[in-house]
Scaffold this motif. Sequence first.
Motif, PDB file in Angstrom:
ATOM      1  N   GLY A   1      -6.568  18.200  -5.651  1.00  0.00           N
ATOM      2  CA  GLY A   1      -6.870  17.718  -4.290  1.00  0.00           C
ATOM      3  C   GLY A   1      -7.535  16.353  -4.306  1.00  0.00           C
ATOM      4  N   PRO A   2      -8.705  16.226  -4.967  1.00  0.00           N
ATOM      5  CA  PRO A   2      -9.320  14.890  -5.026  1.00  0.00           C
ATOM      6  C   PRO A   2      -8.467  13.883  -5.795  1.00  0.00           C
ATOM      7  N   SER A   3      -7.655  14.354  -6.759  1.00  0.00           N
ATOM      8  CA  SER A   3      -6.775  13.428  -7.481  1.00  0.00           C
ATOM      9  C   SER A   3      -5.750  12.811  -6.536  1.00  0.00           C
ATOM     10  N   LEU A   4      -5.204  13.631  -5.643  1.00  0.00           N
ATOM     11  CA  LEU A   4      -4.240  13.104  -4.675  1.00  0.00           C
ATOM     12  C   LEU A   4      -4.920  12.134  -3.705  1.00  0.00           C
ATOM     13  N   ILE A   5      -6.158  12.470  -3.332  1.00  0.00           N
ATOM     14  CA  ILE A   5      -6.899  11.529  -2.485  1.00  0.00           C
ATOM     15  C   ILE A   5      -7.160  10.241  -3.247  1.00  0.00           C
ATOM     16  N   LEU A   6      -7.421  10.391  -4.562  1.00  0.00           N
ATOM     17  CA  LEU A   6      -7.686   9.215  -5.399  1.00  0.00           C
ATOM     18  C   LEU A   6      -6.452   8.358  -5.631  1.00  0.00           C
ATOM     19  N   VAL A   7      -5.289   8.835  -5.190  1.00  0.00           N
ATOM     20  CA  VAL A   7      -4.107   7.967  -5.202  1.00  0.00           C
ATOM     21  C   VAL A   7      -4.413   6.702  -4.420  1.00  0.00           C
ATOM     22  N   SER A   8      -5.283   6.849  -3.409  1.00  0.00           N
ATOM     23  CA  SER A   8      -5.674   5.685  -2.612  1.00  0.00           C
ATOM     24  C   SER A   8      -6.362   4.629  -3.464  1.00  0.00           C
TER      25      SER A   8
ATOM     26  N   ALA B   1       1.250   9.278  -6.039  1.00  0.00           N
ATOM     27  CA  ALA B   1       1.324  10.717  -5.790  1.00  0.00           C
ATOM     28  C   ALA B   1       2.207  11.409  -6.832  1.00  0.00           C
ATOM     29  N   LEU B   2       3.315  10.790  -7.191  1.00  0.00           N
ATOM     30  CA  LEU B   2       4.209  11.364  -8.199  1.00  0.00           C
ATOM     31  C   LEU B   2       3.551  11.379  -9.580  1.00  0.00           C
ATOM     32  N   VAL B   3       2.876  10.294  -9.937  1.00  0.00           N
ATOM     33  CA  VAL B   3       2.186  10.224 -11.224  1.00  0.00           C
ATOM     34  C   VAL B   3       1.097  11.280 -11.305  1.00  0.00           C
ATOM     35  N   CYS B   4       0.390  11.480 -10.216  1.00  0.00           N
ATOM     36  CA  CYS B   4      -0.699  12.451 -10.161  1.00  0.00           C
ATOM     37  C   CYS B   4      -0.208  13.860 -10.479  1.00  0.00           C
ATOM     38  N   LEU B   5       0.913  14.238  -9.918  1.00  0.00           N
ATOM     39  CA  LEU B   5       1.467  15.580 -10.150  1.00  0.00           C
ATOM     40  C   LEU B   5       1.861  15.780 -11.616  1.00  0.00           C
TER      41      LEU B   5
ATOM     42  N   LEU C   1       0.835  -1.203   0.000  1.00  0.00           N
ATOM     43  CA  LEU C   1       0.000   0.000   0.000  1.00  0.00           C
ATOM     44  C   LEU C   1       0.872   1.255   0.000  1.00  0.00           C
ATOM     45  N   ILE C   2       1.919   1.270   0.805  1.00  0.00           N
ATOM     46  CA  ILE C   2       2.821   2.420   0.878  1.00  0.00           C
ATOM     47  C   ILE C   2       3.543   2.617  -0.457  1.00  0.00           C
ATOM     48  N   SER C   3       4.030   1.534  -1.049  1.00  0.00           N
ATOM     49  CA  SER C   3       4.742   1.622  -2.327  1.00  0.00           C
ATOM     50  C   SER C   3       3.833   2.182  -3.417  1.00  0.00           C
ATOM     51  N   ALA C   4       2.589   1.703  -3.457  1.00  0.00           N
ATOM     52  CA  ALA C   4       1.643   2.170  -4.465  1.00  0.00           C
ATOM     53  C   ALA C   4       1.276   3.629  -4.255  1.00  0.00           C
ATOM     54  N   THR C   5       1.157   4.052  -2.998  1.00  0.00           N
ATOM     55  CA  THR C   5       0.804   5.445  -2.684  1.00  0.00           C
ATOM     56  C   THR C   5       1.924   6.391  -3.084  1.00  0.00           C
ATOM     57  N   GLU C   6       3.153   6.020  -2.809  1.00  0.00           N
ATOM     58  CA  GLU C   6       4.298   6.855  -3.189  1.00  0.00           C
ATOM     59  C   GLU C   6       4.361   7.035  -4.702  1.00  0.00           C
TER      60      GLU C   6
END
Length: 302
Positions: free
Chosen positions: A168-175, A115-119, A107-112
């Motif tokens: 903002g919601p995109s970063l939340i959607l990283v989840s 977040a970078l892809v989202c930006l 979960l941590i690896s996917a979140t990291e």
Amino acid sequence: MLWHTENAVAGIVAGFVTTTALHPLDVVRTRFQVQDGHDAVVPKYRNTANALLSIARIEGLRGLYAGLFPAVLGSSISWGLYFYLYNTTKSWNRRWRGEDLGAGLHLISATEAGALVCLVTNPVWLAKTRLQLQGPGLGVHKPYAGFADSLQRIVKEEGWWALYKGLGPSLILVSHASLQFMAYEEGRKLALDLRRFYHSGDKKEDVCLKPSDFAILGGLSKVFATLVTYPYQVIRTRIQQRPLRDGRVKYTGIWHTSAEILKHEGATGFYKGIVPSLLKNVPASSITFLVYEMVLKLLQKQ
């Protein structure tokens, strides 16, 4: 290949194939997501089939494939970069822990990675949304001539920061991706253990998953992640809409959008468009993970 380049290539191929094949359902999903019951931006489609037929009849093939270029570009970049970063961060976390990763570190690896892809990709997704919400069937003029023109006009009319509307919601959607990859990885381990159990007479290293396993796991992990995180997809789409002709912005942020949806549409408003979303994304996810695993296996043999 070094630094997981093969993961990036496999991800790009997988993203391109699935996005091109299922794009019309993405157009329908986006249009359902902005149906807020007042100041209608799109026609009131009765259901997914009605929406597809209406768009095809009024707007033709171009309407069904509105925003295809940024969709393919964004998806290819996202999947390629995501698989690359995800496998890189997994390697780092595995070296740090010195053991196989469990659900938490997956979960941590996917979140990291997410977040970078989202930006990197937010402006591309913004352009896709804008292009999908214009056309003759919507009763409005077409302000954007294409992908590049949409980015130029957004910057000119709304400023550079407008390219990051919905971040903002995109970063939340990283989840969403994090939950999907965690579910996929854990399901992958469980499926492999089950195969080894039923083929206990074979050598452990000779037992492997079949292509159908990757497809099933990809689809099931997408259903799980979508049901949990879908409301934020609706919120993001509403925020990313083009301002009204008088310059007003209908939705200004996560809390304002959530309050407006709840007030005017109730809890079901947060799940508008979920049917075409699942119809598109579940098979897309199955195909993506199947193509990814097959291309990755092919590249690793080189």
